[in-house]
Design an enzyme around this catalytic site. Structure first.
Site, short mmCIF file in Angstrom:
data_model
loop_
_atom_site.label_atom_id
_atom_site.label_comp_id
_atom_site.label_asym_id
_atom_site.label_seq_id
_atom_site.Cartn_x
_atom_site.Cartn_y
_atom_site.Cartn_z
N HIS A 40 0.83 -1.21 0.00
CA HIS A 40 0.00 0.00 0.00
C HIS A 40 0.86 1.26 0.00
CE1 HIS A 40 0.17 0.96 4.41
NE2 HIS A 40 0.16 -0.36 4.59
N ASP A 43 6.14 1.00 6.67
CA ASP A 43 4.72 0.67 6.54
C ASP A 43 4.04 1.68 5.62
OD1 ASP A 43 2.17 -0.31 6.90
OD2 ASP A 43 1.91 0.53 8.91
N GLU A 98 -5.28 2.01 2.66
CA GLU A 98 -5.19 0.78 3.45
C GLU A 98 -5.32 1.05 4.93
OE1 GLU A 98 -3.46 -2.30 5.98
OE2 GLU A 98 -2.74 -0.25 5.74
N GLU A 99 -4.69 2.13 5.41
CA GLU A 99 -4.65 2.39 6.85
C GLU A 99 -6.03 2.71 7.41
OE1 GLU A 99 -2.30 1.63 8.59
OE2 GLU A 99 -0.40 1.92 7.57
N ASP A 128 3.11 -6.39 3.60
CA ASP A 128 2.74 -5.29 4.50
C ASP A 128 3.12 -5.60 5.94
OD1 ASP A 128 1.71 -2.91 5.44
OD2 ASP A 128 -0.36 -3.63 5.53
N HIS A 173 3.64 3.06 12.82
CA HIS A 173 2.72 4.19 12.98
C HIS A 173 3.29 5.29 13.88
CE1 HIS A 173 -1.10 1.60 11.96
NE2 HIS A 173 -0.17 1.55 11.01
#
Length: 469
Positions: A288, A300, A334-335, A362, A432
């Site tokens: 992604h 990520d 995606e998130e 991922d 994140h």
């Protein structure tokens, strides 16, 4: 007549010994035939590995990612940065000489965190590092000042529900695993609101911390009041827990300027190497392109997206063209729960019988250990055999299951799925957070990941038969 039939049947069984029959009576390959077919790819697999790990393409996926991440930065759904990232990749894929490069429009959520501030006022003045959670509402402009109640679990919150009204609930849940512990980030605000809390602060879902808050998605529930919610560092959550257990009164002031806007137009980015014999059949590789709005989104999921691009580049560089179409998809949104992938699935599911395998990376592109796989036992045996081609780099394991938000719709409906497995022992240190930068990435490990991804996708795309469902 009976004897003639028995002779015919015995001849038939001898003719198809070790093989199974299709419904139309034609023979399927025996597994020994399949093993021999896969062994025939030994030289191609070695050429891919040599090019990716030792040859001219060495470090290419890392270097491409570094330029991208340094130039674009983080890429939150609905943001100008994500829009710039999609335009960048569209141009880059075209310049790389890939085929059928195009964008497929989707609608994605648009949330912005705005200015954020938290400070502990009692028992002493202490600045609290926070990151608002996705989709959180704002506090009133003047902020919220309230006493804190600390709990270690949802069960404790329910048992002490009478104490929570009008307070800021702080969750200090221990990190067990991401899958188990992330429930506090996803549902913490809802559960706190049910017992009358005015805000919730969640200990970051991280296995290690250097005073680093980790953001992520959360969702509200119809019929439950919406309250502001943010993540805090492991250190601050543990400190407030110790204070609370001593009976110390804790007061926190919280101010958040988050805003939710109407959904924005975005795009899944697609490129292909068209199949030579069965172009309508597809092997899909993906990662992604969006990320959270902190760090660089290098881990990520910049790494996964760029080794997926690298797979097509390596195959093109070697002058290979598989029998089936090898399709790269760089997902958007995606998130926020795989919203871009869900819309892709709705658009293409009518051709589901032509999707041979769906692959997503991922979970980091660190030292690879193998492949996660979901599918039939027969398909798993084929994939295990393909993985033996990666013995030169000692990456041959097949794990159960495959994991990937963006490929879940296809796997649910029976399409085989695969995900890259690598050493994620440090993954949740950076996940994140502001720490998700190129500093986390290692060029040698990305080379190996690219080799794995390319060998597996090419061989599946080039074998005469699709993976059995």
């Amino acid at each position: 007549m009976k004897h003639l039939f028995l002779i015919f049947l015995m001849n038939l069984l001898h003719q198809y010994a070790g093989k199974s029959l299709r419904r139309d009576g034609s023979s399927l390959k025996s597994f020994e035939d399949i093993k021999n077919e896969i062994a025939g790819y030994t030289d191609i697999a070695k050429a891919i590995i040599d090019l990716a790990v030792h040859g001219k393409a060495q470090n290419r996926s890392y270097e491409r990612l570094a330029v991208f991440a340094d130039t674009i930065g983080p890429r939150l759904s609905g943001s100008k940065n994500l829009e710039a990232a999609i335009k960048y990749m569209f141009s880059a894929l075209q310049k790389d000489g890939l085929e059928n490069v195009h964008l497929e429009p989707v609608k994605v959520p648009h949330w912005e965190r705005g200015e954020e501030f938290a400070v502990m006022l009692e028992p002493r003045n202490h600045s609290i590092a926070i990151l608002g959670l996705g989709n959180s509402i704002a506090t009133p402009p003047e902020g919220i000042t309230a006493e804190v109640m600390v709990v270690a679990s949802f069960d404790e919150l329910r048992k002490r529900a009478q104490e929570a009204k009008g307070k800021i609930v702080v969750y200090n849940q221990p990190f067990i695993s991401y899958g188990e512990t992330v429930q506090y980030r996803l549902q913490g605000a809802v559960e706190a609101a049910k017992v009358g809390a005015v805000a919730s602060l969640i200990r970051s879902i991280a296995s290690f911390s250097i005073h680093s808050p980790h953001t992520g998605e959360q969702s509200y529930q119809p019929g439950v009041p919406q309250i502001p919610t943010a993540c805090i560092t492991v250190e601050d959550a543990e400190m407030m827990s110790r204070m609370f257990l001593r009976g110390t009164r804790i007061v926190v002031h919280l101010r958040m300027g988050a805003k939710t806007y109407p959904d924005s137009l975005s795009f899944n980015t697609v490129a292909e190497i068209a199949g030579s014999k069965y172009p309508e059949q597809v092997v899909l590789v993906s990662g992604h392109l969006d990320s959270w709005d902190v760090g660089q989104g290098a881990m990520d999921d910049g790494g996964g997206a760029f080794i997926s691009w690298e797979a097509l580049s390596l195959i093109k560089d070697l002058g290979l063209r598989p029998k089936r179409t090898l399709r790269l998809v760089l997902w958007t949104g995606e998130e926020q729960g795989g919203v871009g992938a869900e819309q892709y699935y709705q658009l293409h599911k009518e051709n589901i019988s032509n999707f041979d395998i769906v692959m997503e990376s991922d979970e980091g592109t660190f030292q690879p250990s193998g492949l996660g796989f979901s599918g039939s036992a027969e398909a798993r045996d084929v994939v295990k055999e393909i993985m033996t081609l990666l013995q030169p780099i000692n990456v041959t394991d097949v794990f159960d299951p495959a994991d990937g938000t963006d490929i879940a719709y296809w796997m649910r409906d029976g399409v085989p799925g695969a995900s890259l497995r690598s050493d994620i022992s440090k993954y949740f240190w950076f996940h994140h957070s502001q720490g998700d930068t190129m500093t986390v990435q290692d060029p040698n490990q990305m080379n190996l990941c690219a080799a794995v991804w390319t060998v597996v996708s090419y061989v599946i795309a080039d074998m005469e038969d699709m993976l059995p469902r």
